[in-house]
Design a protein around this motif. Structure first.
Motif, PDB file in Angstrom:
ATOM      1  N   UNK A 160       0.826  -1.203   0.000  1.00  0.00           N
ATOM      2  CA  UNK A 160       0.000   0.000   0.000  1.00  0.00           C
ATOM      3  C   UNK A 160       0.861   1.254   0.000  1.00  0.00           C
ATOM      4  N   UNK A 161       1.994   1.217   0.712  1.00  0.00           N
ATOM      5  CA  UNK A 161       2.850   2.397   0.842  1.00  0.00           C
ATOM      6  C   UNK A 161       3.669   2.668  -0.407  1.00  0.00           C
ATOM      7  N   UNK A 162       3.898   1.654  -1.234  1.00  0.00           N
ATOM      8  CA  UNK A 162       4.749   1.819  -2.412  1.00  0.00           C
ATOM      9  C   UNK A 162       3.926   1.631  -3.672  1.00  0.00           C
ATOM     10  N   UNK A 163       4.374   2.191  -4.799  1.00  0.00           N
ATOM     11  CA  UNK A 163       3.640   1.998  -6.062  1.00  0.00           C
ATOM     12  C   UNK A 163       3.590   0.521  -6.440  1.00  0.00           C
ATOM     13  N   UNK A 164       2.545   0.086  -7.144  1.00  0.00           N
ATOM     14  CA  UNK A 164       2.427  -1.343  -7.512  1.00  0.00           C
ATOM     15  C   UNK A 164       3.529  -1.778  -8.484  1.00  0.00           C
ATOM     16  N   UNK A 165       3.894  -3.055  -8.375  1.00  0.00           N
ATOM     17  CA  UNK A 165       4.949  -3.636  -9.208  1.00  0.00           C
ATOM     18  C   UNK A 165       4.349  -4.776 -10.016  1.00  0.00           C
ATOM     19  N   UNK A 166       4.644  -4.780 -11.326  1.00  0.00           N
ATOM     20  CA  UNK A 166       4.092  -5.814 -12.214  1.00  0.00           C
ATOM     21  C   UNK A 166       4.788  -7.152 -11.983  1.00  0.00           C
ATOM     22  N   UNK A 167       4.087  -8.242 -12.384  1.00  0.00           N
ATOM     23  CA  UNK A 167       4.611  -9.599 -12.247  1.00  0.00           C
ATOM     24  C   UNK A 167       4.589 -10.271 -13.623  1.00  0.00           C
ATOM     25  N   UNK A 168       5.707 -10.871 -14.020  1.00  0.00           N
ATOM     26  CA  UNK A 168       5.843 -11.576 -15.298  1.00  0.00           C
ATOM     27  C   UNK A 168       6.286 -13.008 -14.997  1.00  0.00           C
ATOM     28  N   UNK A 169       5.582 -13.982 -15.611  1.00  0.00           N
ATOM     29  CA  UNK A 169       5.955 -15.399 -15.446  1.00  0.00           C
ATOM     30  C   UNK A 169       6.855 -15.822 -16.599  1.00  0.00           C
ATOM     31  N   UNK A 170       7.840 -16.641 -16.281  1.00  0.00           N
ATOM     32  CA  UNK A 170       8.801 -17.136 -17.264  1.00  0.00           C
ATOM     33  C   UNK A 170       8.750 -18.668 -17.211  1.00  0.00           C
TER      34      UNK A 170
END
Length: 1151
Positions: A8-18
Motif C-alpha cells: 500500500x505504501x509503495x507503487x504497484x509492481x508488475x509480475x511476469x511469469x517465465x
C-alpha cells in the motif's frame, strides 16, 4: 504510516511469469529487477508447472455467493506475487527447426499455456533462444509459430544467448513489450498513469461514501469500521498521488474534505473510541506524508495565505499542525475508552472477560472474524457487534496511548519552536505535561508545566496559568516537595480571579485540571489549606502514590521573593527613607510597607529587616507575641526588637510601619530584605523595593481596583528610596598636592604630596592616585592612534610613588599594599600620630600632550579598633596641563650654485605632496630647527642625527656643519635653535631613511624646580628619494664684484650619463649688468664629460644684485633647470674693498 503494508505504501509492481529454459531465468530476473520501475518474475522451470497460472474453476451448478466484503486484504500483494500481467514461453531454436516430434511438443506446450491463461487478461510472449547466429529460424516458421500462439509480431522475440550485447537488446525489447502490456491492465497505477489512477481512486472513494447508508452486509458497527478502513486506504493513495505531483494545496483540500465526510460518523458512546482512533490516524498519516513532501512546499505555495489563490491558513501547510491534532484526537480516544470502561456493568464485564482469543483479521480490509474449533473442524465465524466492541476494547487496553500522545506532541512542539511560534509550542508542551501527569511521570510533567507557566505569566493568561499551577501543585504534592507546593499554592491564591462559586461538574477536572474551577472560593480554600500547613494545624493526607506533607522545626521552609518572582503578588515589601542623607550617629525615619493580594487576611508573627550594615538590623514582633520571648530568641544576634500593634495584612491594602534607624558608619545604608515569619518553621524573604522604582504587579495592574500608595505621603511614594547616604565625618587630616604647571612631554614630572595629621590619628591609611582625562572620557589612551613617544597606548603614565616621612615599626608595612598601574596607584600610609606628617612624590610621565586631572584620595580610620567599620576619606584634585616642550622642523637645501637635474621632480604632479629628492653622491645641506613651544625656559644639551641602523649609516653620510657650544644653550619660550648638517646619499633608492633627530634638553635650572639629567626628544626624519642626476649645472663666479670691473661668469654642465645630451641654454638681459656672448644657443654634451659656457660681465650698479637669469633645457628629458635666486645673487662693491685678516681664537666644538 509504518503500520500500512508495503504494497500500500509503495507503487504497484508488475509480475511476469517465465516458463522454460531455466538456465536463463536468473539472467532475466536480474535484468527486470534492476529496471525502473522494477518488474517481479515468477519462474516456472517447465510447462508442467503452468497450472499455477490457471484460474480456479467454480461449480456452475452452485448458487451464487453474496459479496462478503469491499476489498480483499491481499489483493495488492496477489498482483505482485501470484497474478501475472504476462507469461513468457522460452523455446530453443533447434526445437522449432528440428524434427516434427519436437515441433509437435512446442505446439502442445503453447496450447496448454493458452488454455491456462484464458480469461485472466494475461498477455502471452514467445521467446526463441538461439545459441549462435547460425541457428536462424526461417520466417515461415516464425509466422506459423505466431499463428499457433495467436500473438502479434512484436510479441515474438529472439534471444541470442552467447552474445552479451545482443542479449541485452533482446531483454530491453521484452521489457518495453511488458510495459505496453501494463498499458492495457485494469488498474492505471500499474502503468504509471498517475492522472488516470487519481481519477479512478476518487471515483472509488465517492462510490464508497454512498455505501454507508445502503450496505447491510455486516452489523452496523463493523460495517462502518470496514468502510472507514477502505476509505483510509483510498485517501492514502489519493493524497500520495497529489503530493507526488507537487499539488500540496489540492492534497490539503482533499484531506479536509475527507475529514469532513467522516468526522460526524462517531457511532454510539460505547464504541466512539474507535472513531477517534481512526481520526487520529488520518491526521498522523497525513502529517507524515506532508513531512516527506515538505521540500516542495516553499516553492509551490503562494505566500498570500487566505487569498483566493491560496485559501489555506498559514499553519495548514506545516506537518506540526497535523501532529498536534493527531495527538488531540488520540487523547479524545483515550477519554472515550475510559468512559466506555466506566459504563460497563458487571454483566458486560463478564462478557468482556469471555472475549474469544482467536479473533483475527478477515480476508477483507476492515473486517474481523474468529476461529471456531469443533473437534477436527475449524470454521471461520463472523462476529457480532457486541463481540467486536468487546474485542476492540480489550485490544485498546493493551496499548499505552499516553506515550504515543507524548511523542506526537513532542514532534509538534519541536516543529513549532523551529518556526518561531512560542504560543503554539507552549500549547503542545502543556499537552505533553498533562500526558506525563496521567502516566504518573511527575518529574517530567513538572518540568514542562514550569516551562509553559513562564510564558503564561509573560503573556498575562490568568486562566491558563491557573490550570498549569494546579498541575504543578499536585505534582509537588505527589513528589513530596513541600517548598514547591507552598510556592505554587501561594501564587494560585494570589491570582486576580473574582468569579463567584460555581458547581463543579465532572468535566471541571478534565477542563481545568486538579485545581478545579478558577473561582474566588477556590482561591480561599487553597490559601486556607497552605496556611494550615504552615502553622502546623493541618497535615495534608497521603494521596495516591504521593507523600504526606509536613513542616517541622527541624526542617524549616524558606521562600525567597525577588523583583521578578511571581510571588510578589502574595507578599510585596517596599522601604522608603524619609531623608536622602543623614549624619553619622543621627537617627532617621524609615517606612516599611507590605502588600498582599491573597484573598484572606494574612497574620505575620515576626518581621526581620536586614540592612547592608548589620548593626542596623532589627525585628518587629506582633503585640500578641510575648516580647520577652522574641528578645530571648534574638539576644545571641544582638538585634534590636521593635513592637507592632498588629501584623495582619488585609487583601490589597498596604500595611505601613514607621521606625527609627541610626547608623554610625559612613557610606550607603540600604535595606536589603524583609523576612516575614509565619508559624515556627516557615519564612518568606522579600527583596526590599523602593517606591520610586517599584514595578506594578503584572496580573493586577489592569484590574478595576482602588489605587493606594505604599506611604501616607504621596510625594514620598513617588520619590522614596530604600537607600540613604550616611555622610562621612569631618576629616581632621590635610592632604596637600603641590606642583608647578605645566608638565612637558617626555620628562618625568614630579608632584609632591604631603599628609598632615591635625586632629585625627591615621590608622590603616590607604592612598589612591588616579589620572583621568580632564576633558572627559576617562581613558588616557588612544587605541587607534600611533604612539611615537611611548611603547604603549597610554598618553600619560604613572611611573612610581616614592614615600618619605616618619620611620617607625609601621613603616615596614608601607610596601604591603602597593599597586601601581599606568593611570592608577594604591599605596599604604603608615600610622600617623596627631601632628605627624608623611610625604611622597608622584612621578608621572607624559607621552602625548594632554590635560590630566590628578585625583588623590586618602582613606583612613581614626581609631585602630574600628579600621573595618568606620573610615574617613579625603579627596583632592589637581589639573595638570601636558604640553609639547620643543617642536622640531627641518628642510633640505641643494649645494650652493650647483643644481642637479632630478627627474622625480620633473614627473611630480602639481598639488600632491612629494618626497624630497636628493642627488646621488651630491652633498646637500640639512637645517634642523628646534623651537621652544612651551611656557618654560629650557636648555639644549645636544642636537644630532642618529641613524636607525648600520645599513642606513652606510647608505647615507650625515655630518655636522655647524657646531653646538659646550655650554648649554638657553632657549626661552618662542626662541628657535638651528643645527646644520651635510647629507650625502651613497645609494640609489626610492625610499632612503636618513635617520632621526635626537634632541637632548632639560629645564632651565635657574627658573625651574626639577633636576633632570636631560630629556631625549626624538623625531624621525621622513624618507627621501635618491637618484642619479643625468645633468648637473654649476655656476662659477667670484664671491663679489667691483663696480665697472669686468669678471668671468662660467656655466658648467656635467653629463653623468653614457648618452650624448643635447641642451639649450639662454642668458637673459639685466639692468645691473652688461655681458658679452650669445643670449640663446644650443649644444651637445659628450658622455661623462663637461660643457662650459663663459661670459664676461661688467657690473653697472653696486650692492646686492641679481646676475642675468640663466635657463638650461635638456632636450632628451624635456626638462629645464633654473638656478635659484640665492645662487644668482652677488654683492657689488663700489670700489676695491680692504680686508683686515687677523688671528681669531678657535671655538671648542661639541660634536
Amino acid at each position: 504510516m509504518e503500520n500500512y503494508p508495503e504494497e500500500l505504501r509503495t507503487p504497484p509492481i508488475s509480475l511476469v511469469s517465465v516458463v522454460g529454459c531455466p538456465e536463463l531465468h536468473q539472467t532475466i530476473s536480474s535484468f527486470l529487477h534492476a529496471e525502473q520501475p522494477p518488474i517481479n518474475t515468477l519462474a516456472l522451470p517447465d510447462f508442467s508447472k503452468i497450472s499455477v497460472l490457471a484460474k480456479k474453476h467454480k461449480d456452475p451448478l452452485a448458487s451464487p455467493q453474496p459479496v462478503a466484503g469491499i476489498l480483499k486484504r491481499d489483493w495488492l500483494m496477489k498482483h505482485r506475487t501470484r497474478v501475472s500481467a504476462a507469461v513468457a514461453a522460452l523455446f530453443r531454436a533447434d526445437y522449432v527447426t528440428g524434427d516434427p516430434a519436437q515441433w509437435l511438443q512446442v505446439c502442445t506446450d503453447l496450447e496448454n499455456l493458452k488454455a491456462a491463461v484464458h480469461g485472466r487478461s494475461i498477455r502471452l510472449i514467445v521467446i526463441l533462444v538461439q545459441t549462435n547466429e547460425s541457428e536462424d529460424v526461417s520466417e515461415d516458421l516464425k509466422i506459423a509459430l505466431r499463428k499457433r500462439a495467436e500473438i502479434d509480431t512484436k510479441y515474438l522475440i529472439t534471444f541470442l544467448q552467447n552474445d552479451a550485447s545482443e542479449l541485452r537488446q533482446s531483454l530491453t525489447r521484452w521489457q518495453y513489450n511488458s510495459m505496453n502490456i501494463n498499458l492495457v491492465a485494469v488498474y492505471a497505477e500499474f502503468r504509471r498513469d498517475w492522472a488516470e489512477a487519481l481519477r479512478f481512486y476518487e471515483e472509488a472513494y465517492r462510490a464508497l461514501r454512498e455505501m454507508i447508508a445502503t450496505s447491510t452486509r455486516l452489523p452496523p458497527v463493523q460495517r462502518l469500521v470496514e468502510i472507514k478502513a477502505v476509505a483510509e486506504q483510498l485517501h492514502f493513495k489519493i493524497s500520495t498521488l497529489l503530493l507526488h505531483g507537487g499539488k500540496v494545496v489540492e492534497a490539503i483540500a482533499w484531506f479536509n474534505k475527507h475529514i469532513a465526510s467522516y468526522r460526524q460518523l462517531v457511532g454510539s458512546t460505547k464504541n466512539s473510541f474507535l472513531h477517534w482512533d481512526w481520526l487520529s490516524r488520518q491526521f498522523l498519516v497525513f502529517a507524515e506524508l506532508l513531512e516527506t513532501s515538505s521540500a516542495a512546499i516553499p516553492s509551490t505555495l503562494s505566500p498570500h495565505f487566505g487569498a483566493s489563490e491560496n485559501p489555506l491558513t498559514e499553519w495548514e501547510v506545516q506537518p506540526a499542525y497535523y501532529y498536534q491534532l493527531a495527538a488531540s484526537y488520540l487523547r479524545e480516544k483515550r477519554y472515550c475508552l475510559d468512559s466506555s470502561l466506566s459504563m460497563t456493568d458487571s454483566a458486560s464485564a463478564n462478557t468482556l472477560g469471555k472475549n474469544p482469543e482467536s479473533v483475527l483479521p478477515s480476508v477483507f480490509v476492515g473486517q474481523s472474524a474468529r476461529l471456531f474449533e469443533q473437534g477436527d473442524t475449524i470454521d471461520v465465524l463472523p462476529l457480532s457487534d457486541a463481540e467486536y466492541i468487546n474485542y476492540a476494547i480489550t485490544e485498546a487496553q493493551r496499548f499505552q496511548d499516553s506515550y504515543e500522545i507524548i511523542a506526537l506532541f513532542k514532534k509538534a512542539y519541536e516543529s513549532f519552536n523551529s518556526l518561531k511560534a512560542p504560543r503554539l509550542a507552549s500549547y503542545c508542551s502543556t499537552r505533553m505535561a498533562k500526558e506525563y501527569f496521567i502516566a504518573e511521570d511527575f518529574n517530567n510533567a513538572k518540568l514542562h508545566f514550569d516551562g509553559v507557566s513562564s510564558l503564561y505569566r509573560q503573556e498575562g493568561w490568568v486562566t491558563l496559568l491557573w490550570e498549569s499551577l494546579g498541575y504543578l501543585q499536585e505534582c509537588s504534592r505527589r513528589l513530596g516537595s513541600v517548598k514547591d507546593f507552598i510556592e505554587y499554592s501561594l501564587e494560585m491564591a494570589s491570582l486576580p480571579i473574582f468569579s463567584a462559586a460555581e458547581v463543579e461538574t465532572p468535566n471541571s477536572k478534565r477542563e481545568y485540571g486538579p485545581a478545579g474551577l478558577p473561582t474566588l472560593s477556590r482561591r480561599e480554600a487553597i490559601q486556607n489549606e497552605v496556611f494550615g500547613l504552615l502553622r502546623g494545624e493541618n497535615i495534608l493526607p497521603l494521596t495516591d502514590g504521593g507523600c504526606s506533607l509536613i513542616i517541622t522545626e527541624e526542617q524549616p521552609v524558606r521562600v525567597d521573593v525577588d523583583v521578578i518572582s511571581p510571588l510578589r503578588m502574595a507578599l510585596l515589601a517596599c522601604v522608603a527613607f524619609h531623608d536622602q542623607s543623614v549624619k553619622p550617629g543621627s537617627p532617621t525615619m524609615m517606612t516599611l510597607s507590605l502588600l498582599s493580594q491573597l484573598p484572606c487576611p494574612v497574620e505575620v508573627d515576626r518581621l526581620e529587616i536586614e540592612f547592608n550594615q548589620p548593626k542596623c538590623n532589627f525585628i518587629i514582633v506582633n503585640a500578641v507575641e510575648d516580647l520577652s520571648t522574641a528578645q530571648l530568641d534574638m539576644d545571641s544576634q544582638d538585634v534590636r526588637v521593635e513592637n507592632a500593634p498588629s501584623l495582619i495584612l488585609p487583601t490589597n491594602k498596604w500595611l505601613r510601619l514607621t521606625y527609627e534607624v541610626k547608623s554610625g558608619q559612613s557610606g550607603k545604608l540600604e535595606c536589603l530584605s524583609i523576612t516575614a515569619k509565619i508559624g515556627k518553621s516557615f519564612m518568606i524573604c522579600c527583596q526590599a523595593e523602593s517606591p520610586a522604582s517599584m514595578e506594578e504587579l503584572p496580573f493586577w495592574k489592569f484590574e478595576d481596583q482602588v489605587e493606594t500608595f505604599p506611604t501616607k505621603d504621596p510625594g514620598l511614594a513617588y520619590s522614596g528610596l530604600k537607600v540613604i547616604q550616611v555622610e562621612e565625618p569631618e576629616p581632621q587630616v590635610d592632604l596637600i598636592l603641590g606642583a608647578s604647571n605645566p608638565a612637558l612631554v617626555g620628562e618625568t614630572f614630579v608632584v609632591p604630596l604631603t599628609i598632615i595629621s591635625n586632629g585625627h590619628e591615621v590608622y590603616s591609611g590607604e592612598l589612591k592616585i588616579n589620572l583621568v582625562d580632564a576633558r572627559g572620557g576617562g581613558l588616557l589612551m588612544s587605541p587607534r592612534e600611533a604612539e611615537p613617544f611611548s611603547s604603549g597606548n597610554h598618553h600619560v603614565e604613572l611611573l612610581s610613588i616614592s614615600g618619605t616621612g616618619v620611620e617607625d615599626e609601621s613603616q615596614t608595612q608601607f610596601d604591603n599594599i602597593r599597586k601601581i598601574q599606568q593611570s592608577f596607584g594604591v599605596v599604604s600610609v603608615p600610622v600617623l600620630r596627631v601632628g605627624d606628617s608623611w610625604s611622597c612624590k608622584l612621578e608621572i610621565k607624559w607621552h602625548r600632550p594632554k590635560s590630566v586631572m590628578l585625583y588623590a584620595s586618602l582613606g583612613y580610620s581614626p581609631n585602630s579598633t574600628e579600621a573595618a567599620s568606620q573610615r574617613v576619606n579625603i579627596h583632592r584634585s589637581l589639573q595638570i596641563e601636558g604640553k609639547i616642550p620643543i617642536s622640531i622642523s627641518h628642510c633640505f637645501m641643494m649645494p650652493f650654485r650647483r643644481e642637479p637635474l632630478l627627474l622625480s621632480k620633473v614627473k611630480s604632479l602639481p598639488g600632491i605632496e612629494q618626497k624630497v629628492s636628493l642627488a646621488l653622491n651630491e652633498t646637500s645641506v640639512l637645517i634642523v630647527t628646534a623651537r621652544n613651544s612651551s611656557e618654560v625656559p629650557l636648555r639644549v644639551i645636544s642636537l644630532s642625527i642618529r641613524s636607525d641602523g648600520d645599513d642606513d649609516s652606510r647608505a647615507c653620510s650625515v655630518q655636522h656643519v655647524g657646531g653646538i657650544p659646550a655650554d648649554d644653550a638657553p632657549l626661552v619660550p618662542g626662541e628657535e635653535f638651528k643645527g646644520i648638517f651635510s647629507v650625502t646619499p651613497k645609494v640609489d633608492s626610492p625610499n632612503l631613511e636618513v635617520g632621526s633627530v635626537c634632541l637632548v634638553w632639560k629645564r632651565d635650572l635657574k627658573l625651574g624646580d626639577f633636576e633632570d639629567s636631560g630629556v631625549v626628544t626624538e623625531q624621525k626624519l621622513p624618507s627621501v628619494i635618491v637618484e642619479q642626476p643625468p645633468l648637473i649645472v654649476s655656476l662659477d663666479c667670484p664671491p663679489h664684484a667691483i663696480l665697472g670691473v669686468p669678471f668671468l661668469f662660467h656655466i658648467r654642465i656635467h653629463n653623468r650619463t653614457n648618452l650624448l645630451q643635447e641642451i639649450k641654454y639662454s642668458l637673459g638681459d639685466c639692468q645691473s649688468f652688461v655681458f658679452s656672448g650669445p643670449h640663446d644657443n644650443a649644444g651637445f654634451v659628450l658622455p661623462k664629460s663637461e660643457y662650459i659656457m663663459s661670459y664676461k660681465i661688467v657690473p653697472l650698479c653696486s650692492g646686492s644684485q641679481q646676475l642675468p637669469q640663466v635657463s638650461i633645457t635638456s632636450v632628451r628629458y624635456s626638462a629645464a633647470l633654473n638656478p635659484s635666486a640665492a645662487a644668482a645673487t652677488i654683492f657689488v662693491y663700489p670700489s676695491e674693498p680692504e680686508f683686515i685678516v687677523g688671528v681669531k681664537k678657535q671655538e671648542s666644538i661639541l660634536v
